[in-house]
Motif scaffolding. Structure first.
Motif, short mmCIF file in Angstrom:
data_model
loop_
_atom_site.label_atom_id
_atom_site.label_comp_id
_atom_site.label_asym_id
_atom_site.label_seq_id
_atom_site.Cartn_x
_atom_site.Cartn_y
_atom_site.Cartn_z
N GLY A 284 58.66 27.06 -21.89
CA GLY A 284 57.78 28.23 -21.73
C GLY A 284 56.55 28.11 -22.62
N LYS A 285 56.77 27.65 -23.85
CA LYS A 285 55.63 27.47 -24.77
C LYS A 285 54.68 26.40 -24.26
CE LYS A 285 58.49 28.27 -28.71
NZ LYS A 285 59.10 27.69 -29.92
N THR A 286 55.26 25.30 -23.76
CA THR A 286 54.45 24.19 -23.23
C THR A 286 53.56 24.68 -22.09
OG1 THR A 286 56.24 22.66 -23.73
CG2 THR A 286 54.55 21.88 -22.19
N VAL A 287 54.17 25.41 -21.16
CA VAL A 287 53.44 25.89 -19.99
C VAL A 287 52.32 26.85 -20.41
CG1 VAL A 287 53.65 27.33 -17.92
CG2 VAL A 287 55.33 25.55 -18.36
N LEU A 288 52.63 27.74 -21.35
CA LEU A 288 51.61 28.71 -21.76
C LEU A 288 50.44 28.01 -22.45
CD1 LEU A 288 50.97 31.69 -21.66
CD2 LEU A 288 52.03 31.95 -23.90
N HIS A 289 50.76 27.02 -23.28
CA HIS A 289 49.68 26.27 -23.92
C HIS A 289 48.84 25.51 -22.89
CE1 HIS A 289 49.91 27.06 -28.16
NE2 HIS A 289 51.21 26.98 -28.13
N GLY A 290 49.47 25.23 -21.73
CA GLY A 290 48.72 24.58 -20.65
C GLY A 290 47.55 25.43 -20.18
N LEU A 291 47.65 26.74 -20.40
CA LEU A 291 46.56 27.62 -19.98
C LEU A 291 45.35 27.52 -20.92
CD1 LEU A 291 48.40 30.90 -18.88
CD2 LEU A 291 47.31 29.19 -17.45
N TYR B 146 52.10 32.87 -28.70
CA TYR B 146 52.60 31.91 -27.73
C TYR B 146 54.11 31.70 -27.82
CZ TYR B 146 47.87 30.52 -26.33
OH TYR B 146 46.58 30.52 -25.83
N ASP B 147 54.62 31.77 -29.05
CA ASP B 147 56.06 31.53 -29.25
C ASP B 147 56.90 32.64 -28.64
OD1 ASP B 147 55.73 30.09 -32.60
OD2 ASP B 147 55.44 29.25 -30.59
N ASP B 148 56.27 33.80 -28.45
CA ASP B 148 56.98 34.95 -27.87
C ASP B 148 56.73 35.02 -26.37
OD1 ASP B 148 55.98 38.41 -27.76
OD2 ASP B 148 57.94 37.57 -27.26
N VAL B 149 55.45 34.97 -26.00
CA VAL B 149 55.07 35.21 -24.60
C VAL B 149 55.47 34.06 -23.67
CG1 VAL B 149 53.09 35.56 -23.07
CG2 VAL B 149 53.23 36.79 -25.23
N GLY B 150 55.34 32.82 -24.14
CA GLY B 150 55.69 31.67 -23.30
C GLY B 150 57.14 31.71 -22.84
N PRO B 151 58.09 31.73 -23.79
CA PRO B 151 59.50 31.83 -23.42
C PRO B 151 59.80 33.08 -22.59
CG PRO B 151 59.30 31.19 -25.72
CD PRO B 151 57.92 31.50 -25.24
N ALA B 152 59.18 34.21 -22.94
CA ALA B 152 59.46 35.46 -22.22
C ALA B 152 59.02 35.34 -20.76
CB ALA B 152 58.75 36.63 -22.89
N ALA B 153 57.87 34.74 -20.52
CA ALA B 153 57.34 34.65 -19.15
C ALA B 153 58.19 33.71 -18.31
CB ALA B 153 55.89 34.18 -19.17
#
Lengths: 185, 147
Positions: free
Chosen positions: B65-72, B21-28
């Motif tokens: 980005g991390k926040t949004v990804l964790h939202g999933l 998540y720490d990588d993909v969230g910010p990247a997305a």
């Protein structure tokens, strides 16, 4: 499974409705800026650096055009099942020779055009005619294939397909699709 | 209610359980802000978004980005009722944040491309199909409460 097929069509229709709006909403800027080279088409959305980047990427795809092309088509038909309706005359199972030869044609056309993006209108004139009078593919589907091309490039290039390359490629493919659809009506 | 095959369920669980998540969230999120610059309109107070390098190095973008990804995560855990799961978030995005729902689709596309880049050949056509179906349901649910 029956339920899944219906679901697939439903989500594909939702995706199509939304994506066509997106295709119409993004118009290339007609105002020339110092960092953008003027093109014959009036599409000034690509800088010289972006054009080089795009040409370099597609140059690498030419030797593996069948593989890449087949993969793009397969991704599109799996993710957006409605697109399969255009291929009733072909064997579209994974690794089929039809899929590979058809995919190769598409990749080579995109690669050829990338060598001289400024002449896009001239280079694509025959393909425009083909799509308007013979194929008559609903232009909202171009966006779906473009997306799957981006996914294929990402899967093969990994980190090298960084946001700058992605943005440039997205703009190029959008312009390509827009030119193909220009003579529809 | 959406019907999921066993393959689709297993694919979604697998992708998210292995995701960094720490990588993909910010990247997305940073990719979305670079590729679709008009999305920056919602991040006026995030500081320097002047160019791709600035966006990718921006700590506020990374955190968000991390926040949004964790939202999933909620949808991953409640695949059988994603619509109800996101009803409250949909109202938030509509009434308070006033985000054009088309942006959810743009971010979903960028997330798909980031995941494809990370997974490489393992991100097969079938896996992509399952992943994009999941994201399409999420996107639709987030847009449901707009009026």
């Amino acid at each position: 499974m029956q339920a899944n097929h219906v679901d697939g069509l439903y989500w594909c229709k939702k995706w199509l409705t939304n994506t066509f709006t997106q295709t119409c909403a993004v118009r290339p800027s007609r105002h020339s800026t110092s960092t953008h080279s003027t093109s014959a088409t009036g599409y000034n959305m690509l800088t010289d650096h972006e054009k080089e980047l795009i040409a370099k990427i597609w140059d690498k795809m030419i030797p593996v055009a069948s593989d890449i092309g087949a993969e793009c088509l397969l991704r599109m038909m799996t993710t957006f099942p409605g697109t399969k309706t255009y291929f009733a005359h072909l064997d579209i199972r994974p690794r089929s020779p039809h899929l590979r030869s058809h995919g190769k044609k598409i990749v080579l056309a995109i690669a050829e055009c990338s060598k001289d993006i400024s002449s896009m209108m001239v280079t694509l004139a025959p393909l425009q005619t083909l799509h308007v009078y013979k194929l008559r593919i609903d232009p909202c589907n171009f966006k779906l294939l473009c997306h799957c091309i981006l996914v294929t490039l990402a899967a093969h290039m990994g980190d090298e397909f960084d946001p700058v390359a992605h943005a440039a490629m997205d703009k190029y493919l959008s312009a390509f699709a827009a030119v193909l659809a220009e003579k529809y009506r | 209610m959406v019907g999921w095959t066993d393959f689709e369920r297993a694919t979604i669980q697998s992708i998210f359980s292995k995701m960094n998540y720490d990588d993909v969230g910010p990247a997305a999120l940073s990719r979305c802000l670079v590729v679709y610059p008009w999305t920056q309109r919602y991040f006026g107070n995030f500081g320097n978004l002047y160019n791709a390098a600035a966006i990718q190095g921006n700590p506020m973008v990374a955190a968000h980005g991390k926040t949004v990804l964790h939202g999933l995560d909620r949808a991953v855990k409640n695949m059988d009722d994603i619509k109800a799961t996101y009803a409250e978030l949909s109202v938030l995005h509509s009434e308070k944040l006033r985000v054009d729902p088309d942006n959810f689709r743009l971010l979903a596309d960028c997330l798909t491309i980031v995941v494809a880049a990370r997974m490489g050949a393992a991100f097969t056509a079938d896996v992509q199909g399952a992943f994009q179906k999941f994201l399409a349901v999420v996107v639709s649910s987030l847009g449901k409460q707009y009026h």
